[in-house]
Scaffold this motif. Sequence first.
Motif, PDB file in Angstrom:
ATOM      1  N   ASP A   1     -13.010 -10.862  -0.411  1.00  0.00           N
ATOM      2  CA  ASP A   1     -14.016 -10.452   0.571  1.00  0.00           C
ATOM      3  C   ASP A   1     -13.344 -10.186   1.912  1.00  0.00           C
ATOM      4  OD1 ASP A   1     -16.019 -10.812  -1.276  1.00  0.00           O
ATOM      5  OD2 ASP A   1     -16.467 -12.852  -0.618  1.00  0.00           O
ATOM      6  N   ILE A   2     -13.884  -9.232   2.650  1.00  0.00           N
ATOM      7  CA  ILE A   2     -13.307  -8.845   3.943  1.00  0.00           C
ATOM      8  C   ILE A   2     -14.415  -8.702   4.970  1.00  0.00           C
ATOM      9  CG2 ILE A   2     -12.024  -7.053   5.181  1.00  0.00           C
ATOM     10  CD1 ILE A   2     -10.947  -6.195   2.428  1.00  0.00           C
ATOM     11  N   ILE A   3     -14.170  -9.236   6.139  1.00  0.00           N
ATOM     12  CA  ILE A   3     -15.004  -8.966   7.306  1.00  0.00           C
ATOM     13  C   ILE A   3     -14.043  -8.532   8.400  1.00  0.00           C
ATOM     14  CG2 ILE A   3     -16.523  -9.914   9.074  1.00  0.00           C
ATOM     15  CD1 ILE A   3     -17.495 -11.930   6.993  1.00  0.00           C
ATOM     16  N   GLY A   4     -14.270  -7.369   8.963  1.00  0.00           N
ATOM     17  CA  GLY A   4     -13.362  -6.868   9.985  1.00  0.00           C
ATOM     18  C   GLY A   4     -14.106  -6.179  11.100  1.00  0.00           C
ATOM     19  N   VAL A   5     -13.534  -6.234  12.276  1.00  0.00           N
ATOM     20  CA  VAL A   5     -14.086  -5.547  13.434  1.00  0.00           C
ATOM     21  C   VAL A   5     -12.937  -4.828  14.122  1.00  0.00           C
ATOM     22  CG1 VAL A   5     -15.253  -5.810  15.645  1.00  0.00           C
ATOM     23  CG2 VAL A   5     -15.862  -7.307  13.751  1.00  0.00           C
ATOM     24  N   ALA A   6     -13.071  -3.511  14.267  1.00  0.00           N
ATOM     25  CA  ALA A   6     -12.057  -2.742  14.958  1.00  0.00           C
ATOM     26  C   ALA A   6     -12.183  -3.003  16.461  1.00  0.00           C
ATOM     27  CB  ALA A   6     -12.223  -1.257  14.658  1.00  0.00           C
ATOM     28  N   LYS A   7     -11.066  -2.999  17.147  1.00  0.00           N
ATOM     29  CA  LYS A   7     -11.056  -3.288  18.582  1.00  0.00           C
ATOM     30  C   LYS A   7     -11.973  -2.381  19.378  1.00  0.00           C
ATOM     31  CE  LYS A   7      -6.407  -5.143  18.715  1.00  0.00           C
ATOM     32  NZ  LYS A   7      -5.059  -4.970  19.264  1.00  0.00           N
TER      33      LYS A   7
ATOM     34  N   PHE B   1       0.375   4.636   4.323  1.00  0.00           N
ATOM     35  CA  PHE B   1      -0.585   4.427   3.242  1.00  0.00           C
ATOM     36  C   PHE B   1       0.125   4.229   1.905  1.00  0.00           C
ATOM     37  CE2 PHE B   1      -3.829   6.210   6.102  1.00  0.00           C
ATOM     38  CZ  PHE B   1      -4.858   5.307   5.867  1.00  0.00           C
ATOM     39  N   ASN B   2       1.285   4.880   1.719  1.00  0.00           N
ATOM     40  CA  ASN B   2       1.956   4.789   0.415  1.00  0.00           C
ATOM     41  C   ASN B   2       2.587   3.424   0.154  1.00  0.00           C
ATOM     42  OD1 ASN B   2       4.246   4.907   1.977  1.00  0.00           O
ATOM     43  ND2 ASN B   2       4.995   6.830   1.149  1.00  0.00           N
ATOM     44  N   THR B   3       2.470   2.494   1.081  1.00  0.00           N
ATOM     45  CA  THR B   3       2.989   1.137   0.862  1.00  0.00           C
ATOM     46  C   THR B   3       1.865   0.128   0.608  1.00  0.00           C
ATOM     47  OG1 THR B   3       2.949   0.526   3.210  1.00  0.00           O
ATOM     48  CG2 THR B   3       4.961   1.591   2.376  1.00  0.00           C
ATOM     49  N   LEU B   4       0.617   0.596   0.573  1.00  0.00           N
ATOM     50  CA  LEU B   4      -0.520  -0.318   0.490  1.00  0.00           C
ATOM     51  C   LEU B   4      -1.048  -0.545  -0.923  1.00  0.00           C
ATOM     52  CD1 LEU B   4      -2.495   0.739   3.675  1.00  0.00           C
ATOM     53  CD2 LEU B   4      -1.015  -1.248   3.356  1.00  0.00           C
ATOM     54  N   GLY B   5      -0.467   0.115  -1.921  1.00  0.00           N
ATOM     55  CA  GLY B   5      -0.888  -0.113  -3.297  1.00  0.00           C
ATOM     56  C   GLY B   5      -2.111   0.660  -3.733  1.00  0.00           C
ATOM     57  N   LEU B   6      -2.412   1.755  -3.052  1.00  0.00           N
ATOM     58  CA  LEU B   6      -3.555   2.587  -3.437  1.00  0.00           C
ATOM     59  C   LEU B   6      -3.274   3.271  -4.770  1.00  0.00           C
ATOM     60  CD1 LEU B   6      -4.279   4.309  -0.015  1.00  0.00           C
ATOM     61  CD2 LEU B   6      -5.486   2.355  -1.010  1.00  0.00           C
TER      62      LEU B   6
ATOM     63  N   SER C   1      -5.994  -6.938   0.801  1.00  0.00           N
ATOM     64  CA  SER C   1      -6.955  -7.971   0.402  1.00  0.00           C
ATOM     65  C   SER C   1      -8.052  -7.378  -0.478  1.00  0.00           C
ATOM     66  CB  SER C   1      -7.578  -8.629   1.631  1.00  0.00           C
ATOM     67  OG  SER C   1      -6.604  -9.373   2.327  1.00  0.00           O
ATOM     68  N   ALA C   2      -8.535  -6.191  -0.136  1.00  0.00           N
ATOM     69  CA  ALA C   2      -9.572  -5.534  -0.935  1.00  0.00           C
ATOM     70  C   ALA C   2      -9.068  -5.243  -2.341  1.00  0.00           C
ATOM     71  CB  ALA C   2     -10.025  -4.249  -0.252  1.00  0.00           C
ATOM     72  N   LEU C   3      -7.814  -4.841  -2.453  1.00  0.00           N
ATOM     73  CA  LEU C   3      -7.243  -4.543  -3.761  1.00  0.00           C
ATOM     74  C   LEU C   3      -7.030  -5.800  -4.596  1.00  0.00           C
ATOM     75  CD1 LEU C   3      -4.717  -1.742  -2.778  1.00  0.00           C
ATOM     76  CD2 LEU C   3      -6.922  -1.503  -3.952  1.00  0.00           C
ATOM     77  N   GLN C   4      -7.052  -6.962  -3.950  1.00  0.00           N
ATOM     78  CA  GLN C   4      -6.980  -8.242  -4.662  1.00  0.00           C
ATOM     79  C   GLN C   4      -8.382  -8.790  -4.918  1.00  0.00           C
ATOM     80  OE1 GLN C   4      -4.494 -10.861  -2.373  1.00  0.00           O
ATOM     81  NE2 GLN C   4      -2.678  -9.601  -2.685  1.00  0.00           N
ATOM     82  N   ASP C   5      -9.403  -7.960  -4.698  1.00  0.00           N
ATOM     83  CA  ASP C   5     -10.808  -8.306  -4.910  1.00  0.00           C
ATOM     84  C   ASP C   5     -11.258  -9.468  -4.025  1.00  0.00           C
ATOM     85  OD1 ASP C   5     -13.222  -7.661  -6.101  1.00  0.00           O
ATOM     86  OD2 ASP C   5     -12.961  -9.116  -7.715  1.00  0.00           O
TER      87      ASP C   5
ATOM     88  N   SER D   1      -4.456  -0.331  12.075  1.00  0.00           N
ATOM     89  CA  SER D   1      -4.152  -1.748  12.003  1.00  0.00           C
ATOM     90  C   SER D   1      -5.131  -2.479  11.090  1.00  0.00           C
ATOM     91  CB  SER D   1      -4.187  -2.343  13.412  1.00  0.00           C
ATOM     92  OG  SER D   1      -3.914  -3.721  13.374  1.00  0.00           O
ATOM     93  N   ILE D   2      -6.413  -2.215  11.255  1.00  0.00           N
ATOM     94  CA  ILE D   2      -7.404  -2.909  10.434  1.00  0.00           C
ATOM     95  C   ILE D   2      -7.307  -2.480   8.969  1.00  0.00           C
ATOM     96  CG2 ILE D   2      -9.325  -1.310  10.860  1.00  0.00           C
ATOM     97  CD1 ILE D   2     -11.096  -3.912  11.085  1.00  0.00           C
ATOM     98  N   GLN D   3      -6.997  -1.215   8.704  1.00  0.00           N
ATOM     99  CA  GLN D   3      -6.820  -0.760   7.321  1.00  0.00           C
ATOM    100  C   GLN D   3      -5.605  -1.433   6.688  1.00  0.00           C
ATOM    101  OE1 GLN D   3      -6.544   3.386   8.253  1.00  0.00           O
ATOM    102  NE2 GLN D   3      -8.646   3.822   7.602  1.00  0.00           N
ATOM    103  N   ALA D   4      -4.513  -1.514   7.426  1.00  0.00           N
ATOM    104  CA  ALA D   4      -3.296  -2.132   6.908  1.00  0.00           C
ATOM    105  C   ALA D   4      -3.506  -3.607   6.569  1.00  0.00           C
ATOM    106  CB  ALA D   4      -2.160  -1.980   7.920  1.00  0.00           C
ATOM    107  N   GLN D   5      -4.387  -4.261   7.314  1.00  0.00           N
ATOM    108  CA  GLN D   5      -4.667  -5.665   7.048  1.00  0.00           C
ATOM    109  C   GLN D   5      -5.705  -5.837   5.933  1.00  0.00           C
ATOM    110  OE1 GLN D   5      -5.282  -8.039  10.699  1.00  0.00           O
ATOM    111  NE2 GLN D   5      -4.583  -6.195  11.768  1.00  0.00           N
ATOM    112  N   ALA D   6      -6.673  -4.929   5.845  1.00  0.00           N
ATOM    113  CA  ALA D   6      -7.784  -5.103   4.914  1.00  0.00           C
ATOM    114  C   ALA D   6      -7.518  -4.564   3.511  1.00  0.00           C
ATOM    115  CB  ALA D   6      -9.033  -4.430   5.488  1.00  0.00           C
ATOM    116  N   ILE D   7      -6.836  -3.440   3.391  1.00  0.00           N
ATOM    117  CA  ILE D   7      -6.667  -2.801   2.081  1.00  0.00           C
ATOM    118  C   ILE D   7      -5.987  -3.715   1.060  1.00  0.00           C
ATOM    119  CG2 ILE D   7      -5.483  -0.917   0.860  1.00  0.00           C
ATOM    120  CD1 ILE D   7      -6.263   0.883   3.268  1.00  0.00           C
TER     121      ILE D   7
END
Length: 80
Positions: free
Chosen positions: A70-76, A33-38, A64-68, A56-62
């Motif tokens: 839009d995100i659509i994601g589905v966990a496996k 988490f400390n590499t995701l820019g929170l 993009s979310a921080l860059q404002d 995996s989905i958090q690592a991919q979505a966060i």
Amino acid sequence: MSDSSSSRHSSPDGHEPNPLLAENSGEVSETPFNTLGLIPELLQTVEALGYKNATSIQAQAIPSALQDRDIIGVAKNWLR
């Protein structure tokens, strides 16, 4: 079942894990988490709760979310 080197798998209050949290599905990524820019306050809270790596989905979505973006994601595990 908890391992200090990986993400937490049970809640500190003894309640059953939330099945909607991807950490409980076994889909934990290698991305800390400390590499995701929170922001520091959010990172402190996440770490205080015992989470170390994003799913995996958090690592991919966060990021993009921080860059404002839009995100659509589905966990496996949701598709099962």
